[in-house]
Design a protein around this motif. Structure first.
Motif, PDB file in Angstrom:
ATOM      1  N   GLN A   1       0.770 -45.263 -63.410  1.00 33.64           N
ATOM      2  CA  GLN A   1       0.421 -45.824 -64.713  1.00 33.64           C
ATOM      3  C   GLN A   1       1.283 -45.285 -65.855  1.00 33.64           C
ATOM      4  O   GLN A   1       1.275 -45.842 -66.950  1.00 33.64           O
ATOM      5  CB  GLN A   1      -1.065 -45.558 -65.004  1.00 33.64           C
ATOM      6  N   LYS A   2       2.022 -44.225 -65.572  1.00 30.37           N
ATOM      7  CA  LYS A   2       2.841 -43.615 -66.618  1.00 30.37           C
ATOM      8  C   LYS A   2       4.252 -44.189 -66.607  1.00 30.37           C
ATOM      9  O   LYS A   2       4.847 -44.362 -65.544  1.00 30.37           O
ATOM     10  CB  LYS A   2       2.899 -42.090 -66.426  1.00 30.37           C
ATOM     11  N   GLU A   3       4.764 -44.468 -67.795  1.00 29.77           N
ATOM     12  CA  GLU A   3       6.136 -44.934 -67.923  1.00 29.77           C
ATOM     13  C   GLU A   3       7.091 -43.746 -67.939  1.00 29.77           C
ATOM     14  O   GLU A   3       6.710 -42.630 -68.268  1.00 29.77           O
ATOM     15  CB  GLU A   3       6.295 -45.751 -69.216  1.00 29.77           C
ATOM     16  N   ASN A   4       8.338 -44.006 -67.604  1.00 30.91           N
ATOM     17  CA  ASN A   4       9.394 -42.990 -67.709  1.00 30.91           C
ATOM     18  C   ASN A   4       9.050 -41.697 -66.956  1.00 30.91           C
ATOM     19  O   ASN A   4       8.858 -40.640 -67.552  1.00 30.91           O
ATOM     20  CB  ASN A   4       9.678 -42.668 -69.183  1.00 30.91           C
ATOM     21  N   ILE A   5       8.970 -41.801 -65.651  1.00 25.80           N
ATOM     22  CA  ILE A   5       8.700 -40.612 -64.833  1.00 25.80           C
ATOM     23  C   ILE A   5       9.924 -40.250 -63.985  1.00 25.80           C
ATOM     24  O   ILE A   5       9.792 -39.738 -62.880  1.00 25.80           O
ATOM     25  CB  ILE A   5       7.456 -40.808 -63.941  1.00 25.80           C
ATOM     26  N   GLU A   6      11.098 -40.523 -64.538  1.00 26.88           N
ATOM     27  CA  GLU A   6      12.328 -40.234 -63.800  1.00 26.88           C
ATOM     28  C   GLU A   6      12.435 -38.763 -63.430  1.00 26.88           C
ATOM     29  O   GLU A   6      12.945 -38.406 -62.359  1.00 26.88           O
ATOM     30  CB  GLU A   6      13.555 -40.657 -64.616  1.00 26.88           C
ATOM     31  N   GLU A   7      11.970 -37.898 -64.330  1.00 30.83           N
ATOM     32  CA  GLU A   7      12.032 -36.458 -64.054  1.00 30.83           C
ATOM     33  C   GLU A   7      11.249 -36.115 -62.798  1.00 30.83           C
ATOM     34  O   GLU A   7      11.716 -35.360 -61.938  1.00 30.83           O
ATOM     35  CB  GLU A   7      11.496 -35.665 -65.241  1.00 30.83           C
ATOM     36  N   LEU A   8      10.036 -36.662 -62.669  1.00 33.09           N
ATOM     37  CA  LEU A   8       9.219 -36.423 -61.481  1.00 33.09           C
ATOM     38  C   LEU A   8       9.892 -37.008 -60.244  1.00 33.09           C
ATOM     39  O   LEU A   8       9.962 -36.339 -59.198  1.00 33.09           O
ATOM     40  CB  LEU A   8       7.829 -37.038 -61.658  1.00 33.09           C
ATOM     41  N   ILE A   9      10.377 -38.241 -60.352  1.00 34.89           N
ATOM     42  CA  ILE A   9      11.036 -38.883 -59.211  1.00 34.89           C
ATOM     43  C   ILE A   9      12.223 -38.049 -58.747  1.00 34.89           C
ATOM     44  O   ILE A   9      12.418 -37.841 -57.531  1.00 34.89           O
ATOM     45  CB  ILE A   9      11.492 -40.305 -59.570  1.00 34.89           C
ATOM     46  N   ASN A  10      13.007 -37.551 -59.669  1.00 30.29           N
ATOM     47  CA  ASN A  10      14.175 -36.727 -59.312  1.00 30.29           C
ATOM     48  C   ASN A  10      13.760 -35.468 -58.563  1.00 30.29           C
ATOM     49  O   ASN A  10      14.402 -35.075 -57.583  1.00 30.29           O
ATOM     50  CB  ASN A  10      14.965 -36.358 -60.568  1.00 30.29           C
ATOM     51  N   LYS A  11      12.683 -34.837 -59.018  1.00 28.60           N
ATOM     52  CA  LYS A  11      12.206 -33.617 -58.360  1.00 28.60           C
ATOM     53  C   LYS A  11      11.701 -33.922 -56.950  1.00 28.60           C
ATOM     54  O   LYS A  11      11.954 -33.159 -56.006  1.00 28.60           O
ATOM     55  CB  LYS A  11      11.099 -32.967 -59.196  1.00 28.60           C
ATOM     56  N   LEU A  12      10.988 -35.037 -56.802  1.00 22.31           N
ATOM     57  CA  LEU A  12      10.464 -35.415 -55.489  1.00 22.31           C
ATOM     58  C   LEU A  12      11.604 -35.750 -54.526  1.00 22.31           C
ATOM     59  O   LEU A  12      11.587 -35.347 -53.352  1.00 22.31           O
ATOM     60  CB  LEU A  12       9.513 -36.600 -55.616  1.00 22.31           C
ATOM     61  N   GLU A  13      12.597 -36.468 -55.019  1.00 24.36           N
ATOM     62  CA  GLU A  13      13.715 -36.845 -54.158  1.00 24.36           C
ATOM     63  C   GLU A  13      14.560 -35.622 -53.787  1.00 24.36           C
ATOM     64  O   GLU A  13      15.076 -35.538 -52.664  1.00 24.36           O
ATOM     65  CB  GLU A  13      14.567 -37.897 -54.852  1.00 24.36           C
ATOM     66  N   LYS A  14      14.689 -34.671 -54.690  1.00 26.53           N
ATOM     67  CA  LYS A  14      15.397 -33.433 -54.372  1.00 26.53           C
ATOM     68  C   LYS A  14      14.659 -32.669 -53.281  1.00 26.53           C
ATOM     69  O   LYS A  14      15.261 -32.151 -52.336  1.00 26.53           O
ATOM     70  CB  LYS A  14      15.526 -32.567 -55.621  1.00 26.53           C
ATOM     71  N   ASN A  15      13.342 -32.608 -53.401  1.00 28.05           N
ATOM     72  CA  ASN A  15      12.520 -31.950 -52.386  1.00 28.05           C
ATOM     73  C   ASN A  15      12.707 -32.624 -51.023  1.00 28.05           C
ATOM     74  O   ASN A  15      12.836 -31.948 -49.993  1.00 28.05           O
ATOM     75  CB  ASN A  15      11.053 -31.994 -52.810  1.00 28.05           C
ATOM     76  N   ILE A  16      12.732 -33.941 -51.013  1.00 29.54           N
ATOM     77  CA  ILE A  16      12.919 -34.692 -49.764  1.00 29.54           C
ATOM     78  C   ILE A  16      14.265 -34.370 -49.126  1.00 29.54           C
ATOM     79  O   ILE A  16      14.367 -34.234 -47.895  1.00 29.54           O
ATOM     80  CB  ILE A  16      12.774 -36.203 -50.030  1.00 29.54           C
ATOM     81  N   GLU A  17      15.302 -34.224 -49.933  1.00 26.86           N
ATOM     82  CA  GLU A  17      16.624 -33.879 -49.394  1.00 26.86           C
ATOM     83  C   GLU A  17      16.596 -32.511 -48.721  1.00 26.86           C
ATOM     84  O   GLU A  17      17.222 -32.311 -47.675  1.00 26.86           O
ATOM     85  CB  GLU A  17      17.680 -33.919 -50.495  1.00 26.86           C
ATOM     86  N   TYR A  18      15.871 -31.573 -49.300  1.00 26.94           N
ATOM     87  CA  TYR A  18      15.722 -30.259 -48.662  1.00 26.94           C
ATOM     88  C   TYR A  18      14.955 -30.372 -47.346  1.00 26.94           C
ATOM     89  O   TYR A  18      15.262 -29.687 -46.360  1.00 26.94           O
ATOM     90  CB  TYR A  18      15.019 -29.279 -49.601  1.00 26.94           C
ATOM     91  N   GLN A  19      13.937 -31.236 -47.312  1.00 23.19           N
ATOM     92  CA  GLN A  19      13.204 -31.463 -46.066  1.00 23.19           C
ATOM     93  C   GLN A  19      14.146 -31.977 -44.979  1.00 23.19           C
ATOM     94  O   GLN A  19      14.075 -31.539 -43.823  1.00 23.19           O
ATOM     95  CB  GLN A  19      12.074 -32.467 -46.292  1.00 23.19           C
ATOM     96  N   LYS A  20      15.022 -32.896 -45.353  1.00 19.39           N
ATOM     97  CA  LYS A  20      15.976 -33.448 -44.389  1.00 19.39           C
ATOM     98  C   LYS A  20      16.895 -32.361 -43.847  1.00 19.39           C
ATOM     99  O   LYS A  20      17.211 -32.338 -42.639  1.00 19.39           O
ATOM    100  CB  LYS A  20      16.807 -34.549 -45.046  1.00 19.39           C
ATOM    101  N   ILE A  21      17.343 -31.462 -44.716  1.00 13.68           N
ATOM    102  CA  ILE A  21      18.235 -30.381 -44.288  1.00 13.68           C
ATOM    103  C   ILE A  21      17.543 -29.504 -43.251  1.00 13.68           C
ATOM    104  O   ILE A  21      18.115 -29.155 -42.211  1.00 13.68           O
ATOM    105  CB  ILE A  21      18.678 -29.529 -45.498  1.00 13.68           C
ATOM    106  N   VAL A  22      16.282 -29.148 -43.526  1.00 11.47           N
ATOM    107  CA  VAL A  22      15.539 -28.297 -42.591  1.00 11.47           C
ATOM    108  C   VAL A  22      15.418 -28.970 -41.227  1.00 11.47           C
ATOM    109  O   VAL A  22      15.620 -28.337 -40.183  1.00 11.47           O
ATOM    110  CB  VAL A  22      14.139 -27.970 -43.152  1.00 11.47           C
ATOM    111  N   LEU A  23      15.113 -30.267 -41.225  1.00 11.96           N
ATOM    112  CA  LEU A  23      14.954 -30.981 -39.957  1.00 11.96           C
ATOM    113  C   LEU A  23      16.288 -31.190 -39.257  1.00 11.96           C
ATOM    114  O   LEU A  23      16.393 -31.024 -38.047  1.00 11.96           O
ATOM    115  CB  LEU A  23      14.273 -32.328 -40.193  1.00 11.96           C
TER     116      LEU A  23
END
Length: 231
Positions: free
Chosen positions: A104-126
């Motif tokens: 429901q919140k507009e302009n959440i690019e900061e959150l999206i960027n943090k989540l996607e960065k976290n996902i990239e680290y998950q990929k590295i571990v796997l």
């Protein structure tokens, strides 16, 4: 008994030190569900007296991470499946609410960027088959990032205190490599659904994500029957 991370922090008193070391070793499964906790041995390993040790043990008993049986001694609590279900119940309610806030919140690019960065680290571990304890930490961080973004850190802390049995089961699942790829794929899907603001699909997806363990719980009960109880 071999404990991990037994260094004492400058900010800790003796009871806090003992509590932290025991709790961390229980939560990372270094101290196994059902394992005996011998006070004399612990006093020697940690170089502490019995009084603060017993105070820390009482605190862990109150948090349902240790149990005491008369004439038998103290033991790490087995993973209680009723407590697992209760934790999932609360966590699902909170996570669906926070995900709705994200949609429901507009302009959440900061959150999206943090989540996607976290996902990239998950990929590295796997991809490099690193310590899967690290994947579990990243999994928790993924969800924490959303709560933190909406200034709900204390809500997350309360969830984690209620989720000790659920989290030990989740860690066991990660170490067994049963659902880690599925978990990663689900995290990627959650971000996609937040971007598209598809609340209905997110609700269903979050529920499925939190209940991954149900598909394999019978397998773990057969493989590690000494780890589980239902009461």
């Amino acid at each position: 008994m071999i404990l991990q991370d037994v260094f004492k922090k400058n900010t800790e008193n003796t009871r806090q030190y003992i509590y932290r070391v025991l709790r961390e070793n229980i939560m990372n499964l270094n101290l196994k569900p059902g394992e005996a906790i011998r006070e004399i041995e612990l006093s020697g390993i940690l170089n502490v007296s019995r009084t603060p040790l017993r105070e820390a043990i009482v605190q862990l008993i109150e948090e349902k991470l240790l149990e005491v049986f008369p004439q038998r001694g103290s033991f790490v609590s087995k993973i209680n499946l009723n407590l697992v279900e209760e934790a999932v119940f609360v966590r699902e309610l909170c996570e669906i609410k926070i995900i709705k806030m994200a949609c429901q919140k507009e302009n959440i690019e900061e959150l999206i960027n943090k989540l996607e960065k976290n996902i990239e680290y998950q990929k590295i571990v796997l991809n490099f088959n690193q310590d899967l304890h690290e994947f579990f930490i990243l999994d928790n961080e993924f969800h924490y990032l959303i709560f933190d973004y909406f200034n709900k850190k204390y809500s997350w802390k309360a969830i984690k205190r209620l989720s000790t049995h659920y989290d030990r089961l989740r860690l066991l699942d990660a170490l067994e490599k049963t659902n880690i790829k599925i978990t990663l794929e689900q995290h990627i899907k959650i971000v996609e659904l937040i971007k598209s603001k598809n609340i209905k699909k997110l609700e269903n997806h979050i529920e499925k994500h939190l209940l991954n363990y149900r598909d394999v719980i019978k397998k773990y009960e057969l493989k590690y029957p000494e780890y589980f109880c239902n009461k």
